[in-house]
Design a protein around this motif. Structure first.
Motif, mmCIF file in Angstrom:
data_model
loop_
_atom_site.group_PDB
_atom_site.id
_atom_site.type_symbol
_atom_site.label_atom_id
_atom_site.label_comp_id
_atom_site.label_asym_id
_atom_site.label_seq_id
_atom_site.Cartn_x
_atom_site.Cartn_y
_atom_site.Cartn_z
ATOM 1 N N PHE A 5 -33.318 56.585 19.315
ATOM 2 C CA PHE A 5 -32.274 55.580 19.234
ATOM 3 C C PHE A 5 -32.234 55.051 17.804
ATOM 4 O O PHE A 5 -33.212 55.180 17.072
ATOM 5 C CB PHE A 5 -32.567 54.433 20.206
ATOM 6 C CG PHE A 5 -32.670 54.875 21.639
ATOM 7 C CD1 PHE A 5 -31.538 55.013 22.424
ATOM 8 C CD2 PHE A 5 -33.915 55.163 22.205
ATOM 9 C CE1 PHE A 5 -31.643 55.426 23.751
ATOM 10 C CE2 PHE A 5 -34.025 55.567 23.521
ATOM 11 C CZ PHE A 5 -32.887 55.705 24.298
ATOM 12 N N VAL A 6 -31.131 54.442 17.404
ATOM 13 C CA VAL A 6 -30.987 53.959 16.036
ATOM 14 C C VAL A 6 -30.591 52.489 16.041
ATOM 15 O O VAL A 6 -29.658 52.083 16.742
ATOM 16 C CB VAL A 6 -29.923 54.782 15.276
ATOM 17 C CG1 VAL A 6 -29.759 54.272 13.846
ATOM 18 C CG2 VAL A 6 -30.281 56.261 15.277
ATOM 19 N N GLU A 7 -31.305 51.703 15.233
ATOM 20 C CA GLU A 7 -30.977 50.293 15.047
ATOM 21 C C GLU A 7 -29.892 50.152 13.990
ATOM 22 O O GLU A 7 -29.795 50.977 13.083
ATOM 23 C CB GLU A 7 -32.209 49.529 14.536
ATOM 24 C CG GLU A 7 -32.876 48.721 15.563
ATOM 25 C CD GLU A 7 -33.859 47.721 14.973
ATOM 26 O OE1 GLU A 7 -34.109 46.742 15.681
ATOM 27 O OE2 GLU A 7 -34.377 47.896 13.870
ATOM 28 N N ARG A 122 -35.125 54.576 15.149
ATOM 29 C CA ARG A 122 -35.092 54.566 13.686
ATOM 30 C C ARG A 122 -34.626 53.170 13.295
ATOM 31 O O ARG A 122 -33.610 52.681 13.772
ATOM 32 C CB ARG A 122 -34.166 55.628 13.126
ATOM 33 C CG ARG A 122 -34.755 57.026 13.368
ATOM 34 C CD ARG A 122 -34.138 58.107 12.538
ATOM 35 N NE ARG A 122 -34.518 58.128 11.151
ATOM 36 C CZ ARG A 122 -35.679 58.560 10.668
ATOM 37 N NH1 ARG A 122 -36.610 58.971 11.488
ATOM 38 N NH2 ARG A 122 -35.916 58.583 9.374
ATOM 39 N N SER A 123 -35.393 52.550 12.418
ATOM 40 C CA SER A 123 -35.080 51.208 11.934
ATOM 41 C C SER A 123 -35.101 51.246 10.417
ATOM 42 O O SER A 123 -36.133 51.587 9.822
ATOM 43 C CB SER A 123 -36.104 50.201 12.467
ATOM 44 O OG SER A 123 -35.846 48.913 11.958
ATOM 45 N N LEU A 124 -33.974 50.941 9.817
ATOM 46 C CA LEU A 124 -33.825 51.017 8.353
ATOM 47 C C LEU A 124 -34.249 52.392 7.835
ATOM 48 O O LEU A 124 -34.870 52.518 6.786
ATOM 49 C CB LEU A 124 -34.611 49.898 7.663
ATOM 50 C CG LEU A 124 -34.165 48.473 8.022
ATOM 51 C CD1 LEU A 124 -35.100 47.445 7.401
ATOM 52 C CD2 LEU A 124 -32.718 48.235 7.584
ATOM 53 N N PRO A 127 -38.934 55.952 11.202
ATOM 54 C CA PRO A 127 -39.234 56.106 12.631
ATOM 55 C C PRO A 127 -40.154 54.981 13.106
ATOM 56 O O PRO A 127 -41.101 54.606 12.415
ATOM 57 C CB PRO A 127 -39.942 57.456 12.697
ATOM 58 C CG PRO A 127 -40.514 57.654 11.337
ATOM 59 C CD PRO A 127 -39.610 56.946 10.369
ATOM 60 N N VAL A 128 -39.853 54.441 14.276
ATOM 61 C CA VAL A 128 -40.668 53.394 14.893
ATOM 62 C C VAL A 128 -40.767 53.676 16.388
ATOM 63 O O VAL A 128 -39.962 54.425 16.945
ATOM 64 C CB VAL A 128 -40.080 51.972 14.656
ATOM 65 C CG1 VAL A 128 -40.138 51.586 13.186
ATOM 66 C CG2 VAL A 128 -38.658 51.861 15.177
ATOM 67 N N VAL A 129 -41.763 53.076 17.039
ATOM 68 C CA VAL A 129 -41.935 53.235 18.487
ATOM 69 C C VAL A 129 -41.908 51.858 19.125
ATOM 70 O O VAL A 129 -42.627 50.951 18.708
ATOM 71 C CB VAL A 129 -43.267 53.940 18.831
ATOM 72 C CG1 VAL A 129 -43.494 53.971 20.332
ATOM 73 C CG2 VAL A 129 -43.269 55.361 18.267
ATOM 74 N N GLY A 130 -41.057 51.714 20.123
ATOM 75 C CA GLY A 130 -40.965 50.459 20.854
ATOM 76 C C GLY A 130 -41.479 50.616 22.268
ATOM 77 O O GLY A 130 -41.421 51.697 22.853
ATOM 78 N N ILE A 131 -42.001 49.521 22.792
ATOM 79 C CA ILE A 131 -42.432 49.458 24.186
ATOM 80 C C ILE A 131 -41.350 48.672 24.922
ATOM 81 O O ILE A 131 -41.003 47.555 24.518
ATOM 82 C CB ILE A 131 -43.799 48.746 24.315
ATOM 83 C CG1 ILE A 131 -44.841 49.394 23.384
ATOM 84 C CG2 ILE A 131 -44.253 48.710 25.758
ATOM 85 C CD1 ILE A 131 -45.216 50.812 23.702
ATOM 86 N N PHE A 132 -40.800 49.255 25.982
ATOM 87 C CA PHE A 132 -39.704 48.659 26.745
ATOM 88 C C PHE A 132 -40.081 48.556 28.222
ATOM 89 O O PHE A 132 -40.771 49.430 28.749
ATOM 90 C CB PHE A 132 -38.434 49.508 26.606
ATOM 91 C CG PHE A 132 -37.800 49.413 25.243
ATOM 92 C CD1 PHE A 132 -36.709 48.591 25.030
ATOM 93 C CD2 PHE A 132 -38.311 50.132 24.178
ATOM 94 C CE1 PHE A 132 -36.135 48.488 23.768
ATOM 95 C CE2 PHE A 132 -37.742 50.039 22.916
ATOM 96 C CZ PHE A 132 -36.654 49.214 22.705
#
Length: 181
Positions: A5-7, A122-124, A127-132
């Protein structure tokens, strides 16, 4: 982790300050506390408020390392009880090492019946990983996700006590569908 996903990028987003798709950048984590688990599994993260399904809980942060760095650190940490590796990508190989530098996300425990899942974003441009949240989570409930360890790590006995517990921490069977993002 499969789909990415992309921010939104702040200076480009037409919503401006009203944009709700910059949760990583703004560190919009849910209210939580880190405390000892009652069943002696160590530390865990617990909800301080009701968390609806789909909510961004926290970013899983750490140092991003390559394959060579990962192999070196895996040997270096071999005698430690806990490890905090999470694979970010295969090509190029990137691993998050939350062992020494991280967020509170490193205290998330495993469950074979988790209430959270990982999602790649993807943030700025990074790559990043989020917990949802996979489902609604009640106040004082522990946040958990399925580690799905597939990095060649030695199997460990699972202590999650879920009705569907697999008995060991390890990668799911290839034929089995993954519930993780």
């Amino acid at each position: 982790l499969r789909q990415t996903f992309v921010e939104c990028t702040p200076c480009v987003c037409p919503c401006g300050d009203a944009c709700t798709n910059q949760r990583f950048q703004k560190q919009e984590y849910v209210a939580m506390e880190c405390k000892r688990t009652v069943d002696k599994r160590g530390w865990g993260l617990f909800a301080k408020e009701f968390v609806p399904k789909g909510t961004f809980v926290i970013e899983y942060m750490g140092e991003v390392i390559n394959k060579k760095g990962y192999e070196r650190r895996k040997k270096e940490y071999a005698q430690e009880f806990n490890t905090y590796f999470m694979q970010l990508s295969n090509a190029p190989f990137e691993m998050i090492d939350a062992s020494r530098k991280s967020s509170m996300g490193r205290f998330l425990n495993h469950s074979c019946d988790p209430n959270c899942e990982t999602q790649r974003w993807r943030s700025l441009g990074e790559p990043v990983v989020g917990i949802f949240a996979k489902r609604d989570i009640q106040p004082d409930e522990e946040f958990t996700f399925d580690y799905q360890m597939g990095d060649g790590a030695e199997q460990k006995k699972c202590r999650c006590k879920a009705a569907n517990c697999r008995g060991f921490l390890g990668k799911k069977d290839q034929d089995e569908d993954s519930d993780s993002g």
